[in-house]
Design a protein around this motif. Structure first.
Motif, PDB file in Angstrom:
ATOM      1  N   MET A  58       5.001  -0.346 -34.233  1.00 43.62           N
ATOM      2  CA  MET A  58       4.698  -0.408 -35.660  1.00 43.62           C
ATOM      3  C   MET A  58       5.927  -0.013 -36.471  1.00 43.62           C
ATOM      4  N   VAL A 104       5.329   4.086 -32.904  1.00 44.34           N
ATOM      5  CA  VAL A 104       5.589   4.012 -34.344  1.00 44.34           C
ATOM      6  C   VAL A 104       7.081   4.263 -34.547  1.00 44.34           C
ATOM      7  N   ALA A 234      -3.132   6.446 -40.226  1.00 51.47           N
ATOM      8  CA  ALA A 234      -1.867   5.803 -40.583  1.00 51.47           C
ATOM      9  C   ALA A 234      -1.277   6.314 -41.889  1.00 51.47           C
ATOM     10  N   TYR A 239       3.588   2.671 -42.123  1.00 51.05           N
ATOM     11  CA  TYR A 239       3.767   1.567 -41.191  1.00 51.05           C
ATOM     12  C   TYR A 239       2.610   0.581 -41.232  1.00 51.05           C
ATOM     13  N   GLN A 242      -3.389   0.411 -38.624  1.00 49.48           N
ATOM     14  CA  GLN A 242      -3.326   0.717 -37.197  1.00 49.48           C
ATOM     15  C   GLN A 242      -4.669   0.396 -36.558  1.00 49.48           C
ATOM     16  N   SER A 243      -4.630  -0.268 -35.430  1.00 50.43           N
ATOM     17  CA  SER A 243      -5.844  -0.680 -34.744  1.00 50.43           C
ATOM     18  C   SER A 243      -6.708   0.536 -34.380  1.00 50.43           C
ATOM     19  N   ASP A 245      -8.228   2.540 -36.398  1.00 46.89           N
ATOM     20  CA  ASP A 245      -8.218   3.582 -37.421  1.00 46.89           C
ATOM     21  C   ASP A 245      -9.323   3.336 -38.440  1.00 46.89           C
TER      22      ASP A 245
END
Length: 270
Positions: A58, A104, A234, A239, A242-243, A245
């Motif tokens: 990310m 990240v 996140a 960034y 986020q998967s 989240d």
């Protein structure tokens, strides 16, 4: 006529048995096959880890990153191991080594942490974890503190998996405190005596508030827990989504203001 006397033939020497080619034993062949198979598995596993660690990293959002570069109150310097944020004026002599979350990019934390640089005179060293994963990075803390030799007192911190690694550094006697972003420890610091600030997000579905409190017994009893209402996982960086989240209800700039204020209070009251 006399019959010709026959001359007795010399006895022939016994013939040596023909030698057979030496063949490896069945057990030796099995061991060799197993070793080759194991070596192949190790090679394939290493390749798989390298691919996984470098795919889907990310990246920092360009907007917040540009704000850091354009801020005259902040100096940004990059080394092979880290990014260093320092105040252009009024340095406090206090430093923070900060470790990114898994996969990240380190630059994604520069804007969120730059507020504390300006407000507290803090020097922040954001590490570049090996393979983008903190648990692979076993370099000593001095790898990063040596990048800012003028600092008198060092804190450590991190986001998510980076916070787990920071907890390991926090057990060292020369560390002044620990700052956790949406994270919790795997090692026991309850009796270490270090100061801890734990920031979390109410909408975080990765490092959930429940997970953080379930691990609270590993931290000193005087730990400061500060849940940020409306923040997700996140929001502690810049960034994007986020998967897995949750959805943030709080603007990113507000989260940055809260982070700045809480770190400022934490380092000043030490």
């Amino acid at each position: 006529m006399h019959a010709a006397e026959s001359t007795p033939s010399e006895p022939s020497s016994p013939r040596a048995p023909a030698s057979r080619p030496t063949l490896p034993s069945r057990r030796g062949r099995i061991v060799r096959v197993l070793l080759i198979s194991l070596a192949s598995l190790i090679v394939f596993a290493a390749i798989g880890i390298l691919v996984w660690a470098n795919v889907g990293v990310m990246q920092a959002e360009p907007g917040p990153l540009e704000k850091v570069s354009a801020n005259p109150a902040v100096s940004l310097h990059e080394t092979p191991d880290s990014f260093i944020l320092s105040p252009t004026d009024g340095a406090s002599g206090i430093g923070l080594v900060f470790i990114p979350g898994a996969k990240v990019n380190a630059e994604a934390y520069l804007y969120k942490l730059s507020g504390a640089v300006v407000e507290s005179g803090l020097t922040v060293v954001v590490t570049k974890p090996i393979l983008n994963l903190a648990f692979f990075d076993q370099r000593p803390l001095t790898t990063f503190t040596d990048a800012a030799p003028d600092i008198d007192s060092w804190f450590v911190g991190g986001h998510s998996l980076g916070g787990v690694r920071a907890c390991q550094y926090a057990a060292q006697p020369d560390v002044s405190g620990l700052v956790l972003f949406a994270s919790y420890c795997a090692n026991d610091l309850a009796d270490v005596g270090t100061r801890v600030l734990s920031l979390s997000g109410s909408n975080d579905l990765l490092s959930t508030p429940e997970k953080i409190m379930n691990a609270a017994h590993l931290l000193p009893t005087n730990t400061t827990f500060f849940p940020i209402d409306g923040a997700n996982h996140a929001r502690f960086g810049d960034y994007g989504l986020q998967s897995g989240d949750g959805v943030a209800d709080l603007d990113s700039s507000v989260v940055r203001d809260v982070i700045t204020a809480e770190i400022d209070s934490f380092v000043r009251n030490g």
